[in-house]
Every structure is written in C-alpha cells, then in structure tokens.
Design an enzyme around this catalytic site. Structure first.
Site, PDB file in Angstrom:
ATOM      1  N   ASP A  51     -40.822 -71.378  18.169  1.00 25.84           N
ATOM      2  CA  ASP A  51     -41.128 -71.533  19.591  1.00 25.84           C
ATOM      3  C   ASP A  51     -42.640 -71.594  19.820  1.00 25.84           C
ATOM      4  O   ASP A  51     -43.093 -71.779  20.963  1.00 25.84           O
ATOM      5  CB  ASP A  51     -40.454 -70.444  20.439  1.00 25.84           C
ATOM      6  CG  ASP A  51     -40.904 -69.048  20.080  1.00 25.84           C
ATOM      7  OD1 ASP A  51     -41.736 -68.882  19.163  1.00 25.84           O
ATOM      8  OD2 ASP A  51     -40.421 -68.096  20.728  1.00 25.84           O
ATOM      9  N   SER A  52     -43.427 -71.504  18.729  1.00 21.79           N
ATOM     10  CA  SER A  52     -44.860 -71.800  18.823  1.00 21.79           C
ATOM     11  C   SER A  52     -45.056 -73.225  19.313  1.00 21.79           C
ATOM     12  O   SER A  52     -46.147 -73.592  19.744  1.00 21.79           O
ATOM     13  CB  SER A  52     -45.534 -71.604  17.463  1.00 21.79           C
ATOM     14  OG  SER A  52     -44.821 -72.274  16.452  1.00 21.79           O
ATOM     15  N   ASP A  90     -35.931 -71.036  15.797  1.00 20.23           N
ATOM     16  CA  ASP A  90     -36.268 -69.906  16.672  1.00 20.23           C
ATOM     17  C   ASP A  90     -35.317 -69.880  17.852  1.00 20.23           C
ATOM     18  O   ASP A  90     -35.037 -70.917  18.465  1.00 20.23           O
ATOM     19  CB  ASP A  90     -37.694 -70.079  17.208  1.00 20.23           C
ATOM     20  CG  ASP A  90     -38.632 -69.000  16.714  1.00 20.23           C
ATOM     21  OD1 ASP A  90     -38.153 -67.928  16.308  1.00 20.23           O
ATOM     22  OD2 ASP A  90     -39.849 -69.246  16.738  1.00 20.23           O
ATOM     23  N   LYS A 118     -33.664 -67.290  14.128  1.00 17.39           N
ATOM     24  CA  LYS A 118     -34.611 -66.163  14.140  1.00 17.39           C
ATOM     25  C   LYS A 118     -34.672 -65.562  15.548  1.00 17.39           C
ATOM     26  O   LYS A 118     -34.810 -66.289  16.525  1.00 17.39           O
ATOM     27  CB  LYS A 118     -35.998 -66.633  13.686  1.00 17.39           C
ATOM     28  CG  LYS A 118     -37.075 -65.566  13.764  1.00 17.39           C
ATOM     29  CD  LYS A 118     -38.296 -65.935  12.941  1.00 17.39           C
ATOM     30  CE  LYS A 118     -39.269 -66.879  13.583  1.00 17.39           C
ATOM     31  NZ  LYS A 118     -39.873 -66.397  14.844  1.00 17.39           N
ATOM     32  N   GLU A 120     -36.429 -62.329  17.881  1.00 18.04           N
ATOM     33  CA  GLU A 120     -37.513 -61.350  17.920  1.00 18.04           C
ATOM     34  C   GLU A 120     -37.032 -60.021  18.494  1.00 18.04           C
ATOM     35  O   GLU A 120     -36.450 -59.985  19.589  1.00 18.04           O
ATOM     36  CB  GLU A 120     -38.658 -61.859  18.807  1.00 18.04           C
ATOM     37  CG  GLU A 120     -39.349 -63.095  18.258  1.00 18.04           C
ATOM     38  CD  GLU A 120     -40.545 -63.522  19.102  1.00 18.04           C
ATOM     39  OE1 GLU A 120     -40.944 -62.779  20.020  1.00 18.04           O
ATOM     40  OE2 GLU A 120     -41.077 -64.611  18.820  1.00 18.04           O
ATOM     41  N   GLU A 187     -44.722 -59.985  11.567  1.00 14.17           N
ATOM     42  CA  GLU A 187     -45.950 -60.634  12.058  1.00 14.17           C
ATOM     43  C   GLU A 187     -46.997 -59.583  12.431  1.00 14.17           C
ATOM     44  O   GLU A 187     -46.696 -58.627  13.172  1.00 14.17           O
ATOM     45  CB  GLU A 187     -45.605 -61.505  13.282  1.00 14.17           C
ATOM     46  CG  GLU A 187     -46.825 -62.198  13.871  1.00 14.17           C
ATOM     47  CD  GLU A 187     -46.506 -63.328  14.837  1.00 14.17           C
ATOM     48  OE1 GLU A 187     -45.313 -63.699  14.991  1.00 14.17           O
ATOM     49  OE2 GLU A 187     -47.458 -63.854  15.440  1.00 14.17           O
TER      50      GLU A 187
HETATM   51  O1  KIV Z   1     -42.806 -69.630  16.462  1.00 14.62           O
HETATM   52  C1  KIV Z   1     -43.425 -69.485  15.407  1.00 14.62           C
HETATM   53  O2  KIV Z   1     -44.147 -70.364  14.919  1.00 14.62           O
HETATM   54  C2  KIV Z   1     -43.312 -68.211  14.710  1.00 14.62           C
HETATM   55  C3  KIV Z   1     -44.297 -67.937  13.614  1.00 14.62           C
HETATM   56  C4  KIV Z   1     -45.550 -67.397  14.191  1.00 14.62           C
HETATM   57  C5  KIV Z   1     -43.743 -67.062  12.582  1.00 14.62           C
HETATM   58  O3  KIV Z   1     -42.484 -67.412  15.053  1.00 14.62           O
END
Ligand code: KIV
Length: 271
Positions: A51-52, A90, A118, A120, A187
C-alpha cells in the site's frame, strides 16, 4: 544445492526452507508489469504489492487512501510480469477491521493472483489470521512500525525501543505465529529486537529497518532506485547509484547483498 537455486516458483515452503537452511532472501515492492518482470528475473523471492503505492504511485502523503480495488488492479499488473516470485498483497487500511471483512477482502486479492496477504497489527489480528489461514489464505503479519496507524503512533518512528514494548512485540509475534501466520514482517525496530524475534519464531521474518539478522529483507522499489523525492529513511540504500543506472544490475546487486549479508549494514540499522 542451495534452496535459492531451485527452478520452482517460490512459495511459503521455500521461505521456510530458506530459514531452516540459514539462507537469507530478498523481497521488493513492485506495482506494474515491467518492474515485476525485472524483479522476479533478478531472483527476488517475494514481490510485495504494497500500500506504499498510495505514496509512490498515487502521490498521497500516506497509505490510508489506498483501496482494495487499487491493490487488486496492481496485483493484476504484477501477476502478468511475474516469473516465479511469490506475490504478497497488502490489505489496505480498514479492509480487515473484522474477521468477516478480512476474509471477504483477502479472497478478492487471492483471486486476482496474490499468493499471500499482509495485515498490519499485533495480537488483535489473531482471530482473522486464524480464519484466513484455515480457509487456505496464507498470512504475513506486519509488526513494528505499522504505517496505516501513523495517526495513532504520532509519526513514522522506530518502535520497540523500551524493554516493555519490545517484550510485548515478542509476545504478540508468537501469538500471531500460533494463530497461523506463515510469515512476519518487522518494520523499523532496533537490530537486537529484530534478531530476538527472528530467533524466537519458527516462521520466516522479513525486515525493513530491522537490522541484518532477520531471515529476509524488503525494500520499496522507488527507494532502491533513488526515485523518492523526499529525504530517504536510514534503512534505504540506492542500489541504482552503485550500478550506474542499470536497473537489472541494481536488482541483482540487491539480491546478492541480501544473500551474502552485506545489506543492510550498520549504517542502515537502528541500535
Ligand atoms: O507497503 C509497503 O511497501 C510495505 C513495506 C514498507 C514493507 O508495507
């Protein structure tokens, strides 16, 4: 033969074997066809559709505006370029606030081509982790600095610095492992905490800003290529600069340096 040299596509079993053999593995974000192709060709084990993308693709100031449809779209692009890496998706902000919602949204991403999702958070995700893994959806738990909680954390800062917070993180990581998580991502934590959690868990641990002792490392594509216009975080290394602008060589250098343990160095880690 090294686990790395297997011609088969990477799965959660491959990562488990790499951990058992003490071999380090690399992970990188990618959001489109060409970067996914180049990344998997270079031997990166895991491609994260992170989600970056809210920041590096869409230009927002956080990952909070990213939707499940955004991630699904980029999974479709990455899937077409991928040649054997494991694709991690994500789960964006508020797409897993309850067990039912997490199952519904994780199923969308898996149907689009993800191999693992993934999420969080810490121990509060135990039920969702259990539900997803029981239904055949592997889970990567993301702990330490969790950027979707930036407003709650009050900024993007190193987590687990004090002994109580560090102990809580170890305990919650064990809880998520027992709940069925297949992988943990850590992280921005001090290097010794990264090492402690990696040793305590039987599942593979991927680090970003978590020191050199985790089983795998991950970076954001735009950080590695020096494309992010802001000030780079301490854990960022611009590999493109070291390869005179050759993208494929930069990717290969990253893979090599993670495998031989030379990245991340002390200058990329927190004490
Ligand atoms: O969204 C992302 O790119 C991440 C990384 C920072 C691990 O979660």
């Amino acid at each position: 033969m090294s686990v790395h040299n297997s011609p088969q596509a990477v799965t959660i079993k491959t990562l488990a074997k790499l951990k058992a053999a003490g071999e380090k593995f690399s992970c990188l974000t990618a959001y489109d066809y060409c970067s996914a192709y180049a990344t998997s060709k270079a031997g990166v084990e895991v491609i994260l559709v992170g989600d970056s993308l809210g920041m590096v693709i869409q230009g927002h100031d956080s990952s909070l505006p990213v939707t499940i449809q955004d991630i699904a779209y980029h999974i479709r692009c990455v899937r077409r370029g991928n040649v054997g890496s494991m694709i991690m998706a994500d789960m964006p902000f508020m797409s897993y606030y309850s067990e039912d919602v997490s199952l519904k949204n994780a199923a969308v991403l898996m149907s689009e081509g993800a191999h693992i999702v993934k999420l969080e958070g810490g121990a509060w995700l135990a039920e969702s982790t259990h539900l997803l893994s029981e239904r055949g959806i592997p889970v990567c738990a993301h702990m330490g600095l969790t950027p979707q909680s930036v407003n709650h954390l009050g900024g993007y800062s190193v987590q687990g610095r004090d002994p109580d917070a560090a102990q809580t993180m170890v305990t919650e990581a064990l809880t998520l492992q027992e709940a069925g998580a297949s992988v943990l991502l850590l992280e921005c934590v001090p290097e010794d905490l990264g090492q402690r959690i990696t040793k305590a868990l039987r599942i593979p641990v991927i680090g970003i800003g978590a020191g050199a002792k985790t089983d795998g490392q991950i970076m954001v594509w735009h950080d590695m290529m020096g494309l992010w216009p802001g000030r780079p975080a301490k854990f960022v290394k611009n590999f493109l600069r070291d390869t005179d602008g050759d993208i494929q060589a930069a990717l290969k250098l990253y893979v090599e340096q993670v495998r031989d343990g030379s990245f991340p160095g002390p200058e990329h880690s927190y004490e």
